[in-house]
Design a protein around this motif. Structure first.
Motif, PDB file in Angstrom:
ATOM      1  N   ARG A 262     -11.788 -23.648  29.928  1.00 22.61           N
ATOM      2  CA  ARG A 262     -11.469 -22.576  29.102  1.00 22.61           C
ATOM      3  C   ARG A 262     -11.322 -21.050  29.537  1.00 22.61           C
ATOM      4  O   ARG A 262     -10.076 -20.337  29.797  1.00 22.61           O
ATOM      5  CB  ARG A 262     -11.946 -22.329  27.953  1.00 22.61           C
ATOM      6  N   GLY A 265      -7.970 -22.181  31.362  1.00 21.57           N
ATOM      7  CA  GLY A 265      -6.845 -21.702  30.289  1.00 21.57           C
ATOM      8  C   GLY A 265      -6.538 -20.325  30.220  1.00 21.57           C
ATOM      9  O   GLY A 265      -5.350 -19.583  30.284  1.00 21.57           O
ATOM     10  N   ILE A 266      -7.575 -19.711  30.501  1.00 24.76           N
ATOM     11  CA  ILE A 266      -7.791 -17.854  30.057  1.00 24.76           C
ATOM     12  C   ILE A 266      -6.540 -17.156  31.070  1.00 24.76           C
ATOM     13  O   ILE A 266      -5.463 -16.512  30.483  1.00 24.76           O
ATOM     14  CB  ILE A 266      -8.763 -17.230  29.162  1.00 24.76           C
ATOM     15  N   SER A 269      -3.087 -17.406  31.281  1.00 21.51           N
ATOM     16  CA  SER A 269      -2.811 -17.376  30.240  1.00 21.51           C
ATOM     17  C   SER A 269      -2.436 -16.086  29.641  1.00 21.51           C
ATOM     18  O   SER A 269      -1.776 -15.581  29.097  1.00 21.51           O
ATOM     19  CB  SER A 269      -2.813 -18.049  28.515  1.00 21.51           C
ATOM     20  N   ALA A 270      -3.706 -15.331  29.677  1.00 20.38           N
ATOM     21  CA  ALA A 270      -3.902 -13.879  29.509  1.00 20.38           C
ATOM     22  C   ALA A 270      -2.606 -12.894  29.938  1.00 20.38           C
ATOM     23  O   ALA A 270      -1.965 -12.915  30.407  1.00 20.38           O
ATOM     24  CB  ALA A 270      -5.201 -13.265  29.746  1.00 20.38           C
ATOM     25  N   VAL A 271      -2.523 -11.989  28.978  1.00 23.87           N
ATOM     26  CA  VAL A 271      -1.492 -10.869  29.226  1.00 23.87           C
ATOM     27  C   VAL A 271      -2.558  -9.567  29.507  1.00 23.87           C
ATOM     28  O   VAL A 271      -2.106  -8.703  30.076  1.00 23.87           O
ATOM     29  CB  VAL A 271      -0.333 -10.457  27.797  1.00 23.87           C
ATOM     30  N   LEU A 272      -3.435  -9.570  29.351  1.00 23.35           N
ATOM     31  CA  LEU A 272      -4.000  -8.547  29.301  1.00 23.35           C
ATOM     32  C   LEU A 272      -5.285  -8.557  29.601  1.00 23.35           C
ATOM     33  O   LEU A 272      -6.431 -10.121  28.983  1.00 23.35           O
ATOM     34  CB  LEU A 272      -3.993  -7.815  28.083  1.00 23.35           C
ATOM     35  N   LEU A 273      -6.154  -8.422  30.601  1.00 25.84           N
ATOM     36  CA  LEU A 273      -7.391  -8.638  31.105  1.00 25.84           C
ATOM     37  C   LEU A 273      -8.353  -7.352  31.549  1.00 25.84           C
ATOM     38  O   LEU A 273      -7.259  -6.810  32.498  1.00 25.84           O
ATOM     39  CB  LEU A 273      -6.958  -9.566  32.198  1.00 25.84           C
ATOM     40  N   GLU A 277     -13.864  -8.894  32.004  1.00 24.41           N
ATOM     41  CA  GLU A 277     -13.629  -9.674  31.412  1.00 24.41           C
ATOM     42  C   GLU A 277     -12.874 -10.770  32.677  1.00 24.41           C
ATOM     43  O   GLU A 277     -13.385 -11.398  33.116  1.00 24.41           O
ATOM     44  CB  GLU A 277     -12.502  -9.891  30.664  1.00 24.41           C
ATOM     45  N   LYS A 325      -5.034   0.595  30.461  1.00 24.98           N
ATOM     46  CA  LYS A 325      -3.827  -0.858  30.065  1.00 24.98           C
ATOM     47  C   LYS A 325      -2.981  -1.166  30.933  1.00 24.98           C
ATOM     48  O   LYS A 325      -2.614  -2.554  31.166  1.00 24.98           O
ATOM     49  CB  LYS A 325      -3.549  -0.045  28.994  1.00 24.98           C
ATOM     50  N   LEU A 329      -2.443  -5.067  32.653  1.00 22.28           N
ATOM     51  CA  LEU A 329      -1.653  -5.685  32.437  1.00 22.28           C
ATOM     52  C   LEU A 329      -0.972  -6.796  33.684  1.00 22.28           C
ATOM     53  O   LEU A 329      -0.355  -7.889  33.391  1.00 22.28           O
ATOM     54  CB  LEU A 329      -0.361  -4.666  31.742  1.00 22.28           C
TER      55      LEU A 329
END
Lengths: 342, 342
Positions: A262, A265-266, A269-273, A277, A325, A329
């Motif tokens: 996971r 996978g995250i 694919s994530a758009v914001l990190l 995290e 932010k 991104l």
């Protein structure tokens, strides 16, 4: 020596890097926090004159003067573990000499006048100590070190007096962290004169389950004793982490695989990190690589991401000041590019 | 009519399916809960004799007797929305007639003697009503329906008396759910004589942000009025959901994309997935497809996963009874296969 960020190493090696630093001061010169900018810059010249004495050092090393750089560029050196928070705080009169491979840095006007630091990949303190000792000897030929027959090298902070040596090893300990065993390790380590810190040294949190184990005591032991004691403690911690991992996979095979896959996978694919995290997920993926569960991600990619996803490096890569932010991104974009197009 | 599970439809269509069911009972025969197995099975024969009167019905339909099946196979019919919980509860004397395309099912010995049900993809209640009416007429030619001049069709539960008609529309409403606006919608809908239920009808939770909107009142209105009222309400809800989505993407573009892409990333990589998380993630991905953010996943795949990841279908696919953890493992495997190898 090998740059730890660029090192593939063995996949199952939990040690990211081994670091030695020697604290040295010059006789009859005020400590850096008592020194004005003029005095500080003169000291830099003196250290340079002592260091750049052969074509070897002249070709492979350069001096970086912090006051000539922007804030972000200096932060990046910190994020790469090349300089310390203390050096950053003295920007107006601080500099460091660094080799092209970024394994050695000689900080000038840190907490002490001179801090010689070497970092290599994996667990190899002797090699680093050997190189740091050579640089120390080179400087000592020309500079008048503050040295006391009984106490040894004199330092700004009494905790560094004696050998002035701090040896530290950066280790990835996710299983001991997940299973809440790190407090026990911390207590045991403290009792044998060692200390455990986070990814970015003193006072920093152990984000991404990466810890720095180092000697607390610098006085009354030889350099060799300090290093061999640290190696023994690190070996024991590595054993405990490995036992904990075996236990984890025996009792929670699918849950562990789930967590690891996971995380990958995250990250893909994530758009914001956000930074926390991000480090947590990178740790899960690193665990997967170390355990042989993930086979198509290299340690080099993970090491680079560990550094490149720090706030300052992100901003240097995108060459502008970013809001929190925007950094989240850009961080996510960078990771997707590195992991998906690898 | 088109099987809603196999229907691609328009990507931006929020309606999964439209369903009509008519409740009918026979004169002078006890209601199913008062009927023994012998009586129940005789009734099934009578309905079959009334239904299979032409080569058309004989070729395209078949009777499935629940007592001849294993529990899992019957559960699968429920998961596909072909039969109701009430029919499952009467397994020893219940059957249903179904077409090869699985859009029509005539349940026998449910709460009422006969329940004629039609489901098609998208919002098209008239077509379904038309077909259900034809089947109703066909059965009425041979069977003596319990019908009162003043009340209309008589049913076991008084809430179905009159037309015996329930029309319902299954809609995907993630944005109204995420923004906590579903309670307002529920109140408004109840005031105009409609009701909102979850994915699996009465008493079921709205898992996966999928809701069934249906008429509450069956008496005092014509079939046409019931259907046109429902369509008006559904159109209004669709408008509100679409407005809410526009608002979401305007205010939280990156957060929304992050949620959607992470959901797809997790579905493609998880090793364990429980039913609730699975439906939640499928909803996020469906939202991405409906909003044009995800372009390489089809609605057909998502519809199939909605059904195939239910506990019973999972067990039927793997042809054995599985523990909860084994189901989570098989569910994740199934999803990975369908999404990664698509």
């Amino acid at each position: 020596m090998e740059n730890w960020i660029k090192s593939q190493g063995r996949n199952d090696d939990l040690v990211l890097s081994s670091r030695i630093r020697l604290a040295r001061n010059l006789n009859k010169i005020p400590f850096p926090h008592k020194m004005d900018e003029e005095g500080g810059k003169k000291l830099i010249k003196d250290v340079e004159n002592a260091f750049y004495t052969s074509s070897h050092t002249e070709d492979k090393f350069k001096t970086i003067r912090l006051w000539e750089n922007g804030f972000i560029d200096n932060e990046v050196f910190f994020d790469k573990h090349l300089i310390s928070k203390n050096l950053l705080d003295n920007t107006s009169k601080a500099a460091f000499i660094v080799d092209e491979n970024e394994t050695v840095s000689i900080m000038i006007n840190e907490e002490d006048h001179i801090r010689i630091q070497g970092i290599t990949s994996g667990l190899d303190l002797e090699e680093v100590q050997d190189l740091c000792g050579k640089i120390d000897n080179l400087l000592e030929e020309k500079l008048d070190y503050a040295f006391d027959e009984n106490l040894g090298y004199l330092t700004t902070c009494p905790t560094n007096i004696g050998t002035g040596l701090r040896a530290s090893v950066m280790i990835h300990l996710p299983s001991l962290t997940i299973t809440n065993k790190m407090n026990g390790v911390l207590n045991a380590v403290t009792q044998v004169g060692m200390t455990v810190r986070g990814l970015y040294g003193e006072g920093s949190k152990a984000r991404g389950n990466i810890y720095q184990v180092s000697n607390q005591i610098t006085l009354g032991l030889s350099e060799e004793e300090i290093i061999s004691n640290l190696k023994a403690v690190v070996s024991q911690i590595i054993n405990e982490e490995n036992l904990s991992r075996e236990n984890l996979i025996r009792k929670y095979k699918y849950e562990t695989e789930d967590r690891i896959y996971r995380a990958l996978g995250i990250l893909k694919s994530a758009v914001l990190l956000n930074p926390d995290e991000c480090l947590k997920l990178l740790s899960d993926v690193r665990l997967g690589v170390e355990m042989g569960i993930i086979k198509d991600v290299s340690k080099v990619v993970l090491n680079n991401l560990l550094v490149d996803t720090q706030n300052a490096v992100i901003q240097q890569l995108y060459d502008k000041k970013l809001s929190s932010k925007e950094r989240d991104l850009s961080r996510a974009k960078l990771i997707r590019e590195r992991l998906v197009e690898k």
